[in-house]
Design an enzyme around this catalytic site. Structure first.
Site, mmCIF file in Angstrom:
data_model
loop_
_atom_site.group_PDB
_atom_site.id
_atom_site.type_symbol
_atom_site.label_atom_id
_atom_site.label_comp_id
_atom_site.label_asym_id
_atom_site.label_seq_id
_atom_site.Cartn_x
_atom_site.Cartn_y
_atom_site.Cartn_z
ATOM 1 N N HIS A 1 -48.793 55.041 54.601
ATOM 2 C CA HIS A 1 -48.490 54.894 55.982
ATOM 3 C C HIS A 1 -49.417 55.780 56.662
ATOM 4 O O HIS A 1 -50.040 56.896 56.250
ATOM 5 C CB HIS A 1 -46.978 55.548 56.516
ATOM 6 C CG HIS A 1 -46.004 54.925 56.167
ATOM 7 N ND1 HIS A 1 -44.718 55.313 56.475
ATOM 8 C CD2 HIS A 1 -45.744 53.611 55.218
ATOM 9 C CE1 HIS A 1 -44.010 54.306 55.901
ATOM 10 N NE2 HIS A 1 -44.443 53.153 55.257
ATOM 11 N N TYR B 1 -38.955 59.573 64.004
ATOM 12 C CA TYR B 1 -38.279 60.947 64.184
ATOM 13 C C TYR B 1 -38.001 61.039 65.476
ATOM 14 O O TYR B 1 -38.397 60.773 66.305
ATOM 15 C CB TYR B 1 -39.230 62.178 64.094
ATOM 16 C CG TYR B 1 -39.819 62.604 62.659
ATOM 17 C CD1 TYR B 1 -40.794 61.747 61.890
ATOM 18 C CD2 TYR B 1 -39.145 63.580 61.911
ATOM 19 C CE1 TYR B 1 -41.153 61.873 60.660
ATOM 20 C CE2 TYR B 1 -39.760 63.798 60.433
ATOM 21 C CZ TYR B 1 -40.595 63.074 59.941
ATOM 22 O OH TYR B 1 -40.901 63.394 58.738
ATOM 23 N N PRO C 1 -36.578 70.566 55.852
ATOM 24 C CA PRO C 1 -37.329 69.185 55.606
ATOM 25 C C PRO C 1 -37.897 68.365 56.790
ATOM 26 O O PRO C 1 -38.743 67.506 56.413
ATOM 27 C CB PRO C 1 -36.084 68.491 55.033
ATOM 28 C CG PRO C 1 -34.683 69.044 55.642
ATOM 29 C CD PRO C 1 -35.281 70.347 56.046
ATOM 30 N N LYS D 1 -42.438 68.773 53.601
ATOM 31 C CA LYS D 1 -43.472 69.587 52.954
ATOM 32 C C LYS D 1 -43.236 70.314 51.671
ATOM 33 O O LYS D 1 -44.100 70.635 51.047
ATOM 34 C CB LYS D 1 -43.927 70.927 53.806
ATOM 35 C CG LYS D 1 -44.683 70.363 55.193
ATOM 36 C CD LYS D 1 -45.962 69.819 54.787
ATOM 37 C CE LYS D 1 -46.861 69.074 55.908
ATOM 38 N NZ LYS D 1 -47.513 68.132 55.531
ATOM 39 N N TYR E 1 -49.274 67.013 59.262
ATOM 40 C CA TYR E 1 -48.460 66.170 58.551
ATOM 41 C C TYR E 1 -49.010 65.579 57.284
ATOM 42 O O TYR E 1 -48.435 65.638 56.308
ATOM 43 C CB TYR E 1 -48.019 65.145 59.572
ATOM 44 C CG TYR E 1 -46.635 64.525 59.163
ATOM 45 C CD1 TYR E 1 -45.552 64.794 59.382
ATOM 46 C CD2 TYR E 1 -46.670 63.405 58.111
ATOM 47 C CE1 TYR E 1 -44.238 64.120 59.123
ATOM 48 C CE2 TYR E 1 -45.573 62.838 57.595
ATOM 49 C CZ TYR E 1 -44.358 63.208 58.167
ATOM 50 O OH TYR E 1 -43.382 62.417 57.625
HETATM 51 P P1 FAD Z 1 -37.148 71.812 42.159
HETATM 52 O O1 FAD Z 1 -37.507 70.354 42.300
HETATM 53 O O2 FAD Z 1 -35.886 72.294 42.719
HETATM 54 O O3 FAD Z 1 -37.316 71.978 40.431
HETATM 55 C C1 FAD Z 1 -36.795 73.220 39.742
HETATM 56 C C2 FAD Z 1 -36.149 72.949 38.464
HETATM 57 O O4 FAD Z 1 -35.900 74.021 37.793
HETATM 58 C C3 FAD Z 1 -35.019 72.045 38.534
HETATM 59 O O5 FAD Z 1 -35.401 70.754 37.927
HETATM 60 C C4 FAD Z 1 -33.851 72.934 37.803
HETATM 61 O O6 FAD Z 1 -32.973 72.061 37.520
HETATM 62 C C5 FAD Z 1 -34.470 73.897 37.193
HETATM 63 N N1 FAD Z 1 -33.893 74.924 36.998
HETATM 64 C C6 FAD Z 1 -33.231 75.846 37.956
HETATM 65 N N2 FAD Z 1 -32.639 76.933 37.333
HETATM 66 C C7 FAD Z 1 -32.953 76.938 35.862
HETATM 67 C C8 FAD Z 1 -32.815 77.553 34.933
HETATM 68 N N3 FAD Z 1 -32.129 78.847 35.240
HETATM 69 N N4 FAD Z 1 -33.600 77.396 33.875
HETATM 70 C C9 FAD Z 1 -34.220 76.079 33.333
HETATM 71 N N5 FAD Z 1 -34.296 75.333 34.595
HETATM 72 C C10 FAD Z 1 -33.763 75.522 35.828
HETATM 73 N N6 FAD Z 1 -40.240 67.723 50.101
HETATM 74 C C11 FAD Z 1 -41.246 66.910 50.664
HETATM 75 O O7 FAD Z 1 -42.329 67.313 50.372
HETATM 76 N N7 FAD Z 1 -41.138 65.862 51.250
HETATM 77 C C12 FAD Z 1 -39.870 65.504 51.575
HETATM 78 O O8 FAD Z 1 -39.752 64.284 52.450
HETATM 79 C C13 FAD Z 1 -38.743 66.240 51.363
HETATM 80 N N8 FAD Z 1 -37.586 65.688 51.805
HETATM 81 C C14 FAD Z 1 -36.575 66.377 51.006
HETATM 82 C C15 FAD Z 1 -35.104 66.046 51.219
HETATM 83 C C16 FAD Z 1 -34.007 66.648 50.650
HETATM 84 C C17 FAD Z 1 -32.762 65.938 51.043
HETATM 85 C C18 FAD Z 1 -34.160 67.876 49.881
HETATM 86 C C19 FAD Z 1 -33.030 68.619 49.423
HETATM 87 C C20 FAD Z 1 -35.635 68.294 49.632
HETATM 88 C C21 FAD Z 1 -36.503 67.733 50.209
HETATM 89 N N9 FAD Z 1 -37.837 68.122 50.157
HETATM 90 C C22 FAD Z 1 -38.888 67.487 50.711
HETATM 91 C C23 FAD Z 1 -38.085 69.299 49.365
HETATM 92 C C24 FAD Z 1 -38.551 69.123 47.763
HETATM 93 O O9 FAD Z 1 -37.669 68.400 47.319
HETATM 94 C C25 FAD Z 1 -38.606 70.455 47.175
HETATM 95 O O10 FAD Z 1 -39.402 71.322 47.849
HETATM 96 C C26 FAD Z 1 -39.195 70.350 45.842
HETATM 97 O O11 FAD Z 1 -38.220 69.826 44.985
HETATM 98 C C27 FAD Z 1 -39.848 71.463 44.959
HETATM 99 O O12 FAD Z 1 -39.931 71.323 43.880
HETATM 100 P P2 FAD Z 1 -39.776 72.599 42.700
HETATM 101 O O13 FAD Z 1 -40.291 72.256 41.330
HETATM 102 O O14 FAD Z 1 -40.503 73.976 43.313
HETATM 103 O O15 FAD Z 1 -38.186 72.879 42.514
HETATM 104 C C1 DHB Z 2 -38.010 62.110 54.036
HETATM 105 C C2 DHB Z 2 -37.657 63.258 54.068
HETATM 106 C C3 DHB Z 2 -38.169 64.134 54.993
HETATM 107 O O1 DHB Z 2 -37.680 65.515 54.904
HETATM 108 C C4 DHB Z 2 -38.892 63.845 55.835
HETATM 109 O O2 DHB Z 2 -39.272 64.770 57.052
HETATM 110 C C5 DHB Z 2 -39.439 62.258 56.073
HETATM 111 C C6 DHB Z 2 -39.044 61.734 55.174
HETATM 112 C C7 DHB Z 2 -37.586 61.147 53.060
HETATM 113 O O3 DHB Z 2 -36.759 61.625 52.401
HETATM 114 O O4 DHB Z 2 -37.939 60.148 53.099
#
Ligand code: FAD
Ligand code: DHB
Length: 400
Positions: free
Chosen positions: A76, A210, A301, A305, A393
């Site tokens: 995009h 948005y 969210p 990011k 962004y």
């Molecule tokens: P996580 O993905 O949370 O991974 C951590 C891992 O550690 C998990 O697999 C968990 O099971 C494991 N774990 C936890 N505790 C333990 C333990 N005690 N022992 C062993 N393993 C453990 N980000 C974006 O950049 N763009 C977006 O569009 C966006 N949209 C989002 C929409 C939603 C609805 C949500 C909820 C989040 C969104 N995010 C977005 C945020 C993004 O998903 C997170 O920031 C990202 O998952 C961070 O990655 P991480 O590896 O740090 O943590």
């Molecule tokens: C999505 C999630 C977001 O938090 C955002 O700002 C834009 C898109 C998504 O899940 O597609």
């Protein structure tokens, strides 16, 4: 399966941060083991983020894990900001010198990274229990090395490492294992959440929308030409049972309404509610343990990011570890937290700003509503303001 007892870097968590770190270390010839408490299937099906910054896309491509993303991801070059039922396009291509974003699900990134690690003989242990981390304080590490203890297949296991990486998300065990006295936490909890759905409906727009509306924020996103991803601002503890499919579509229609535009409907495949917070812990390291991704910070969210910030952290960490193993020097590792936090705070600022501009706050203060509309008017009519949104962004450049 052979249970490893020794590795160079022990990584807790097989989310984007843990898997990407393990992949980057492998490319530098550094061994790691990833310890994950959920099943492989659970992690690979967890629906979350969908927007990849320009730099995240380049990293996945350059390190050989971007093939499927290139094939299936949707590139995009802009987004729409909609208010007063009118759309205003922010043209990333023009405003950032040709950059854009890619829509590709986080769980697809996780699948690609897991496959790459396993194909390269990497160790990713799923379904472990009772994970704990020990001896990572630098003064202890001179006597005994850092360790991860856990249970796997009803056995008590211990993994000895040179360094630990806490990539276990916001609710993980690594951050709370650091003495509380050395950490400072910064937090803001927002008085709303997002109700998100995945629907079998062709996206009603080529780009993300948005929307600011009297009834609250709404976002149209997508996953493919057949699947839409949509979000509605809701109460932080919203009861999803109060939202039958019909009510969700009705609310989305109202908030996203614009003349001559129609929202495509379809069966809802999945729905859920997420709370919203901003959180940072400082420093992001203690002794021989480094925190990366959501274990160290959370963003609301709205700026898309979280995943991208997790990837940026582990790029810095992988570089520091590679330098240490190549030269014995710890300067880059010692500067890890400081290096990461500059980006973390800029991303916090952007995510807070997008959130504050687009959501309705309780109390419905008329001054704030007018100010939000002025902000939207400014951002969509001033090139300088649109450019600021666009460069944040698509992703700020890495500053090492
Ligand atoms: P996580 O993905 O949370 O991974 C951590 C891992 O550690 C998990 O697999 C968990 O099971 C494991 N774990 C936890 N505790 C333990 C333990 N005690 N022992 C062993 N393993 C453990 N980000 C974006 O950049 N763009 C977006 O569009 C966006 N949209 C989002 C929409 C939603 C609805 C949500 C909820 C989040 C969104 N995010 C977005 C945020 C993004 O998903 C997170 O920031 C990202 O998952 C961070 O990655 P991480 O590896 O740090 O943590
Ligand atoms: C999505 C999630 C977001 O938090 C955002 O700002 C834009 C898109 C998504 O899940 O597609």
């Amino acid at each position: 399966m052979l249970i490893p007892s020794r590795t160079q870097v022990g990584i807790v968590g097989a989310g984007p941060a843990g898997l990407m770190l393990s992949h980057l270390l492998h490319l530098q010839g550094i061994e790691s083991v990833v310890i994950e408490n959920r099943s492989r299937q659970y992690v690979e099906e967890r629906v979350r983020a969908g927007v990849l910054e320009h730099g995240t896309v380049s990293l996945l491509t350059e390190t050989g894990v971007g093939e499927r993303m290139k094939r299936e991801g949707m590139v995009h070059h802009g987004i729409e900001l909609r208010f007063h039922e009118r759309g205003h396009r922010i043209d990333f291509e023009d405003l950032t010198g040709g950059k854009g974003i890619t829509i590709y699900s986080q769980h697809e990134v996780v699948k690609d990274l897991t496959n790459a690690r396993l194909a390269a003989g990497g160790q990713v242990l799923f379904e472990v229990e009772k994970v704990s981390v020990h001896d990572f304080d630098d003064s202890q590490a001179t006597r005994s090395k850092p360790k991860i203890r856990y249970r796997k297949d009803a056995q008590n296991c211990e993994l000895t490492c040179d360094f630990l990486a806490g990539c276990d998300g916001f609710h993980g065990i690594c951050r709370p294992s650091i003495p509380a006295a050395v950490l400072v936490e910064y937090e803001r909890i927002y008085p709303f959440g997002w109700l998100g759905i995945l629907a079998e409906a062709p996206p009603s727009s080529d780009e993300l929308i948005y929307t600011y509306h009297d009834r609250g924020f709404a976002l149209l996103s997508m996953r493919s030409e057949k699947i839409s991803r949509l979000y509605l601002q809701c109460q932080p503890e919203e009861d999803i049972d109060l939202w039958p499919d019909e009510r969700i579509w009705q609310e989305l229609n109202t908030r996203l309404a614009s003349e001559g535009w129609h929202l495509t409907h379809g069966p809802i495949l999945q729905k859920g509610v997420t709370g919203m917070r901003s959180f940072v812990v400082e420093p992001m390291q203690y002794g021989r343990m480094f925190l990366a991704g959501d274990s160290a910070h959370i963003v609301p969210p709205t700026g898309a990011k979280g995943l991208n910030l997790a990837v940026a952290d582990v790029r810095v960490l992988a570089r520091g570890l590679a330098d240490f193993y190549a030269t014995g020097r710890r300067e880059l590792l010692d500067a890890y937290s400081q290096t990461c936090l500059r980006r973390v705070w800029k991303v916090q600022r952007f995510s807070w700003w997008m959130t504050s501009m687009l959501h309705r706050f309780p109390g419905d203060n008329p001054f704030d509503n007018r100010r939000q509309l002025a902000e939207l008017d400014y951002v969509t009519s001033s090139r300088a303001a649109s450019q600021s949104l666009a460069e944040n962004y698509v992703g700020l450049p890495m500053e090492w």
